[in-house]
Design an enzyme around this catalytic site. Structure first.
Site, PDB file in Angstrom:
ATOM      1  N   HIS A  80       0.874  -1.165   0.000  1.00  0.00           N
ATOM      2  CA  HIS A  80       0.000   0.000   0.000  1.00  0.00           C
ATOM      3  C   HIS A  80       0.916   1.221   0.000  1.00  0.00           C
ATOM      4  CE1 HIS A  80      -3.064   2.932   1.180  1.00  0.00           C
ATOM      5  NE2 HIS A  80      -2.217   3.346   2.099  1.00  0.00           N
ATOM      6  N   CYS A 116      -4.459   1.919  -4.735  1.00  0.00           N
ATOM      7  CA  CYS A 116      -3.662   2.990  -4.137  1.00  0.00           C
ATOM      8  C   CYS A 116      -2.352   3.223  -4.890  1.00  0.00           C
ATOM      9  CB  CYS A 116      -3.379   2.675  -2.679  1.00  0.00           C
ATOM     10  SG  CYS A 116      -2.515   1.094  -2.443  1.00  0.00           S
TER      11      CYS A 116
END
Length: 546
Positions: free
Chosen positions: A35, A105
């Site tokens: 992430h 993301c």
């Protein structure tokens, strides 16, 4: 125009679990489930299933990033950047456009980095999803990753306050617990030292009396006096006041009874008491290092002989004893056999009820655990000795507690702790190709899983929610992954029993994540039905939790 630094914050959603799981699940190792976010203008910006969000740098529920990379500088004005974000949030990166594999993301971070400074995020992050995640990952694992992604949310002010109230600093908590234990052990050590000294003096007097009587002489008056009255010493520690040997013995007896009661109430650990001939091992060690020691180190060898062969208490070991052990373990001028034999002797010392007093000497330098931390770099003989030492540490409650301490230190630029080292040794041994290491690894994991639960609610309530055992949830997950991988090797009945028993404990510790891993990765415990009656009983218990 003003310039602003642009940084990429990189997080591993799996917390290191991906590196363990991926070879078994997808046949290829991936280092993390990444992430990312962009930090610029003193804010952190990221994209998820809730759309574009921002917070103070590092203020998501994920905690601090695993890694930070500088992407460059931007001269884009803040107001222009905000207008750009607002446009993205209503189009390309609206919340309903999020897709775990194809629009996530990392795609957002790439676009923002390009807009701000013409940079690109690392290729290994962008290349991760499609070919690896699309085809082979099971639906269960994809759902798990999706759940992990949802934790990448800002901690709002009220949430942050609640988080702090309900999740105190574990390191600080553990340090306080350890300090209380340590002070208790100091008092215990003083009492034991006094008792040993008094007993030693009495033995010397008895020898003198016998010698005089044998030679036909008259015993002097001072040798006829009641020893307990003539040689009284005083030990003070706070309110504790011990003035006679009888009081010392009474306190020791009371402590012994309490320890025995605790031992009776726990599940018996697997230990190996008869694998090493202590005298033979000591003599072999002495022959290997004779003439290579300083006077201080020679005294340490004499102390070791008193402790291990002379059956003296740990009071016989001086403060510099572990410095001596450290030299034997780390001086490469000594042959491998030296390290093997000193660890074998310490493994036998681990069976003694006062070994904890020796271990507490290692609170500063971590000689023993630093050596064990590098188990994968040692020879097979050293690995076996380390494993034996760790297995036997579970013989006594205090030393097994010591293995689970969570206070961290830095070794070779890595953060570690007693519980991390213990877990690493257990996993390494269980997944080794050597049957001896597998045997001892299964024993360590069995002993870890069977540690008794905290009975003190004030301590237990500060553990992570859902964690009922001294083995924390994340440790249980790591050990479970090792167990599942080991099950594929068709283990012998004894090792299978230990491991199945450990798995039964872990599904109670982490009631959601562990069962999910078992179902997702396998093998199904029921495939071992029919191995033995005791294993069948464990499988039935585990199946009720899956």
């Amino acid at each position: 125009m003003a310039s602003h630094k642009v940084q990429l914050y990189i997080y591993d959603l799996s917390g290191g679990m991906a590196a363990v799981i991926s070879p078994m699940v997808i046949g290829k190792k991936i280092d993390g489930v990444w992430h990312t976010s962009i930090v610029v203008y003193n804010r952190e910006y990221f994209f998820g299933s809730h759309g574009i969000e921002s917070c103070n740098p590092g203020a998501t529920a994920l905690g601090p990033p695993l890694k930070i990379e500088d992407l460059g500088e931007t001269q884009v004005p803040y107001t222009v950047f905000i207008d750009y974000l607002n446009g993205l949030s209503e189009s390309t990166y609206a919340g309903n456009t999020y897709h775990l594999l194809n629009h996530n993301c990392n795609n957002f971070s790439q676009d923002i980095a390009t807009f701000l400074c013409g940079a690109s995020i690392p290729k290994y992050i962008l290349d991760l999803p499609n070919e690896v995640l699309n085809s082979k990952l099971s639906t269960a694992l994809l759902n798990l990753v999706q759940q992990l992604e949802s934790s990448a949310r800002p901690i709002r002010e009220e949430e942050e306050k609640a988080h702090k109230e309900h999740s105190p600093d574990f390191d600080q908590l553990n340090s306080q617990i350890e300090e209380a234990r340590y002070n208790s052990f100091l008092l215990e050590q003083r009492r034991k030292t006094l008792r040993e000294k008094l007993a030693k003096k009495e033995r010397k007097k008895e020898k003198k009396r016998k010698k005089i009587l044998k030679e036909g002489g008259e015993v002097p008056a001072e040798l006829k006096e009641d020893f307990t009255m003539a040689d009284t010493e005083t030990v003070q520690n706070g309110d504790a006041h011990i003035s006679t040997e009888q009081e010392v013995e009474a306190m020791e007896e009371e402590e012994r009874k309490k320890e025995e009661e605790r031992k009776k109430s726990r599940e018996p650990p697997v230990v190996f008491k008869d694998l090493v001939d202590v005298k033979s091992e000591f003599d072999s060690l002495l022959a290997l290092i004779d003439g290579k020691l300083s006077p201080e180190e020679q005294r340490s060898m004499e102390e070791l002989q008193q402790y291990m062969i002379g059956d003296e208490g740990s009071w016989a070991l001086s403060d510099g004893f572990l410095d001596f052990v450290g030299r034997l373990l780390n001086d490469k001028e000594f042959p491998v056999d030296v390290r093997v034999k000193i660890m074998n002797l310490l493994a036998m010392a681990a069976l003694k009820d006062d070994v904890i007093l020796v271990l507490h000497q290692d609170r500063k330098d971590h000689v023993l655990m630093n050596y064990a931390f590098e188990i994968d770099r040692h020879t097979p003989e050293e690995q076996q000795a380390i494993a034996l030492f760790m297995v036997n540490m579970f013989e006594n409650l205090s030393s097994s507690e010591w293995l689970l301490y969570i206070s961290e230190w830095t070794y070779n630029n890595q953060q570690t702790s007693n519980i991390r080292v213990t877990t690493k040794v257990a996993v390494h041994c269980l997944l080794s190709d050597l049957p001896v290491l597998q045997d001892r690894g299964s024993a360590i994991i069995h002993n870890l899983a069977c540690k008794e639960k905290f009975r003190n609610f004030r301590i237990r309530k500060n553990f992570p929610e859902g964690s009922l055992s001294k083995v924390f949830d994340d440790v249980a997950v790591e050990l479970t992954m090792a167990l599942l991988q080991y099950f594929n090797s068709k283990p012998p009945e004894e090792q299978l029993f230990r491991c199945m028993k450990a798995l039964g404990k872990f599904v109670q510790v982490s009631t959601q994540e562990i069962p999910q891993l078992v179902q997702m990765i396998g093998p199904d415990p029921k495939t071992f039905k029919g191995t033995s009656e005791r294993i069948d009983a464990l499988i039935d218990q585990i199946s009720t939790k899956l």
